[in-house]
Design a protein around this motif. Structure first.
Motif, short mmCIF file in Angstrom:
data_model
loop_
_atom_site.label_atom_id
_atom_site.label_comp_id
_atom_site.label_asym_id
_atom_site.label_seq_id
_atom_site.Cartn_x
_atom_site.Cartn_y
_atom_site.Cartn_z
N ILE A 94 34.98 18.66 -2.18
CA ILE A 94 34.98 17.32 -1.60
C ILE A 94 33.53 16.83 -1.57
O ILE A 94 32.60 17.60 -1.28
CB ILE A 94 35.59 17.33 -0.18
CG1 ILE A 94 35.61 15.92 0.40
CG2 ILE A 94 34.87 18.29 0.75
CD1 ILE A 94 36.38 15.80 1.71
N PHE A 96 30.46 13.93 -0.54
CA PHE A 96 29.98 12.90 0.39
C PHE A 96 28.75 12.27 -0.26
O PHE A 96 27.69 12.90 -0.35
CB PHE A 96 29.65 13.51 1.75
CG PHE A 96 30.82 14.19 2.41
CD1 PHE A 96 31.65 13.50 3.27
CD2 PHE A 96 31.09 15.53 2.16
CE1 PHE A 96 32.73 14.12 3.86
CE2 PHE A 96 32.16 16.17 2.76
CZ PHE A 96 32.99 15.46 3.61
N ARG A 109 31.27 10.24 8.04
CA ARG A 109 32.46 10.93 7.53
C ARG A 109 32.18 12.43 7.40
O ARG A 109 33.04 13.26 7.71
CB ARG A 109 32.85 10.33 6.18
CG ARG A 109 34.21 10.75 5.66
CD ARG A 109 34.64 9.87 4.49
NE ARG A 109 33.89 10.16 3.30
CZ ARG A 109 34.28 11.03 2.36
NH1 ARG A 109 35.41 11.70 2.52
NH2 ARG A 109 33.55 11.22 1.29
N LEU A 110 30.98 12.79 6.93
CA LEU A 110 30.59 14.20 6.82
C LEU A 110 30.56 14.85 8.19
O LEU A 110 31.03 15.99 8.37
CB LEU A 110 29.21 14.30 6.15
CG LEU A 110 28.56 15.69 6.17
CD1 LEU A 110 29.39 16.69 5.37
CD2 LEU A 110 27.13 15.62 5.64
N GLU A 112 32.25 14.12 10.85
CA GLU A 112 33.63 14.36 11.30
C GLU A 112 34.22 15.59 10.59
O GLU A 112 34.92 16.40 11.21
CB GLU A 112 34.48 13.12 11.00
CG GLU A 112 34.09 11.91 11.85
CD GLU A 112 34.77 10.64 11.37
OE1 GLU A 112 35.41 10.67 10.29
OE2 GLU A 112 34.64 9.61 12.06
N TYR A 113 33.92 15.72 9.31
CA TYR A 113 34.43 16.86 8.53
C TYR A 113 33.83 18.17 9.05
O TYR A 113 34.54 19.19 9.19
CB TYR A 113 34.08 16.66 7.06
CG TYR A 113 34.62 17.73 6.14
CD1 TYR A 113 35.90 17.61 5.59
CD2 TYR A 113 33.87 18.85 5.81
CE1 TYR A 113 36.40 18.58 4.74
CE2 TYR A 113 34.36 19.82 4.96
CZ TYR A 113 35.63 19.68 4.42
OH TYR A 113 36.12 20.65 3.59
N GLN A 116 35.32 19.38 12.30
CA GLN A 116 36.63 19.99 12.08
C GLN A 116 36.49 21.38 11.45
O GLN A 116 37.17 22.33 11.85
CB GLN A 116 37.49 19.09 11.20
CG GLN A 116 38.90 19.62 10.96
CD GLN A 116 39.69 18.72 10.05
OE1 GLN A 116 39.13 17.99 9.23
NE2 GLN A 116 41.00 18.74 10.18
N LEU A 117 35.60 21.50 10.47
CA LEU A 117 35.42 22.75 9.75
C LEU A 117 34.97 23.89 10.66
O LEU A 117 35.45 25.02 10.54
CB LEU A 117 34.40 22.56 8.61
CG LEU A 117 34.12 23.77 7.72
CD1 LEU A 117 35.38 24.19 6.98
CD2 LEU A 117 33.01 23.44 6.72
#
Length: 564
Positions: A94, A96, A109-110, A112-113, A116-117
């Motif tokens: 993925i 960014f 966006r990164l 947020e990722y 979660q990761l």
């Protein structure tokens, strides 16, 4: 790994599970290792220190293992300037694009990722309210920087001074006292309870005062105007939204084209290097190429054309990525506006009567029935919210847990100070975890005190099993003016109190002629089990990157495939 095709230089190393010691001459590039580790995870805080490296168009790759619920997943991070690619095991990579600014669409966006990761849920409060904590916060307790880390607490990164109540939120989260998720849910429930009580009071007053029924007529006369305003706004917004979405699709297709073209040009460039008239061979028959002025000119012209085309592609990718981010922001803004307009229509209030109430209250008798039903419904909801609140900690309970953690920290901290031979701290503001902001010492005493603080805090985090763990990174564990006896004390302390559940990476400035000291530290204090990583052979300055020797060709090809 760090690699620059532009200057054909690289750096490659592997970190052991236990202790890793990076050593070399002052300004050789030891701190660069730490800064590029953070850079590869999308952090921009050290970009000023990395300017020379970034200007060389360096490609940085980190391979790591993420362990969740006793299951290990292999994850690769590859960063090339403003683009970060993440390849998870069994998943496609993925990307960014455009992450060099922390407030950019892609960097958010990164973030947020990454939350979660790594199961990271810390949120911090700024002028816009509570938001996801920056990526730097994930590393803050695990990184002591050379520049300010041995003097100031929680200052390894520069982005936290703008958050309200940062210290308490940060400590609460990493000590497992109260996560933001719990706090946010609790605050929401408290607000809901307050709203329900207000609504019940309003409807009770409404029944007691029949003059309030006249409000129905006022709403009836005003609602048509509100509807017309909404419809005009909604229609115009919808038209622009469709246009923006069509343009976004076009730009995404254009971006994909240039990314594919750049990937092809990279391969052409690498293959072309093998066809030099000086030492290259024919790719078909493997015969040596004809060495002539004409062949050399043709080779160099093709090389320059490829480089120019690559630069052109990169510039277009950057420009298109920026346009895509702007379009996405605009589309998100218009979608939120569209939703908000609809909600305003459905929840529009005039004198505390909603649109639904207006529809149901055409007749006063119907209104009374509805009011009675609404009061009963609100009372049930109020009781439900009240029962849910019982599951959350009160302010008194949170303060009690903080005191317990502070006492636990103080005991470990004072023991560590004693081990390091530091004079005991007497005042509460220098011992209580939630009160500590600075220490009343300087020189080597301050250095060892900060060392003890970071190790004590790390020990507490280790006990909070739900909190993520990263390698403990200590850049420049010796100051220039620390004498040898204190150096040995520091190394012995680290060897005795290093974390057992994660790696530790530390750096030491040492010249080539004193290299035996590093080996002695490893032998005496780490039983020869520490991984030694030398920068610049202990003799060179600005020596982080060395001439590429072709030793990681297969690894490099795999890296290029990830970012292609």
């Amino acid at each position: 790994m760090a690699y620059t095709e532009k200057n054909s230089k690289y750096f490659y190393t592997e970190f052991d599970d236990g202790v890793n010691i990076i050593y070399g001459k002052n300004t050789s590039g030891k701190s660069t290792v730490f800064q590029l580790l953070l850079y590869a995870f999308g952090i921009n805080d050290n970009n000023d220190y990395l300017k020379e490296i970034i200007d060389e168009e360096v490609l940085v790759r980190i391979d790591c293992q993420i362990i969740k619920n006793n299951k290990t997943e292999y994850v690769t991070f590859v960063r090339e300037n403003e683009t970060l690619s993440i390849k998870r095991e069994k998943f496609p990579a993925i990307k960014f694009n455009g992450i060099s600014a922390n407030n950019s669409f892609e960097h958010i966006r990164l973030k947020e990722y990454m939350h979660q990761l790594f199961n990271f849920s810390l949120m911090l409060e700024n002028k816009d309210g509570y938001n996801l904590a920056p990526i730097e916060a994930m590393f803050l307790p695990y990184y002591v920087s050379q520049s300010v880390g041995w003097v100031y607490l929680r200052k390894a990164f520069s982005s936290f001074e703008f958050y309200r109540n940062f210290k308490n939120d940060y400590l609460d989260y990493f000590l497992g006292i109260e996560s933001f998720v719990n706090r946010e849910e609790k605050q929401n429930l408290e607000q809901q309870l307050k709203n329900k009580e207000g609504e019940i009071k309003f409807f009770n007053n409404l029944q007691e005062n029949n003059e309030e029924f006249q409000v129905t007529k006022l709403i009836d006369e005003n609602f048509t105007e509100v509807s017309n305003i909404y419809i005009d706004s909604h229609s115009g917004n919808q038209k622009h939204l469709i246009e923006k979405e069509e343009k976004l699709i076009s730009k995404c297709n254009e971006l994909s084209y240039y990314q594919e073209r750049l990937s092809l040009l990279r391969r052409i460039s690498r293959d072309h290097k093998m066809q030099s008239p000086i030492d290259g061979v024919c790719p078909t028959c493997s015969q040596e190429l004809n060495l002539s002025i004409e062949a050399s000119y043709k080779y160099l012209q093709e090389q320059n054309d490829t480089l120019k085309e690559k630069e052109s592609c990169k510039a277009k990718i950057k420009k298109i990525s920026s346009e895509i981010n702007s379009l996405r922001k605009d589309i998100d803004k218009r979608k939120k506006l569209k939703l908000k307009e609809y909600e305003i229509l459905m929840k529009y209030k005039k004198h505390n009567i909603s649109f639904d109430s207006w529809m149901n209250n055409k007749a006063n008798t119907q209104l009374i029935d509805n009011l009675n039903y609404k009061i009963g419904e609100l009372t049930i909801e109020k009781e439900s919210i009240f029962n849910k609140l019982k599951a959350y900690k009160t302010e008194e309970e949170v303060e009690k847990l903080r005191r317990i953690k502070s006492r636990e920290f103080e005991k470990i901290f004072l023991d560590y100070l004693d081990e390091l031979g530091v004079k005991p701290l007497e005042e509460e503001r220098y011992k209580s975890l939630y009160k500590i902001s600075a220490f009343p010492s300087q020189g080597v005493e301050l250095h060892k005190t900060v060392l003890a603080y970071n190790f004590a805090f790390n020990k507490l985090i280790e006990k909070s099993k739900q909190i993520h763990r990263f390698p403990f990174m200590l850049d420049a564990i010796f100051k220039e003016d620390i004498e040898q006896s204190n150096k040995e004390t520091i190394v012995e302390f680290i060897s005795k109190n290093k974390p057992n559940d994660t790696q530790i990476i530390l750096s030491i400035a040492e010249m080539k002629e004193h290299e035996d000291k590093i080996y002695n530290y490893n032998k005496i204090y780490f039983n020869k089990n520490a991984k030694l990583i030398c920068i610049g052979e202990g003799t060179r300055e600005r020596a982080f990157l060395s001439q590429y020797d072709g030793s990681i060709e297969e690894y490099l090809d795999e890296t290029l495939n990830i970012i292609s």
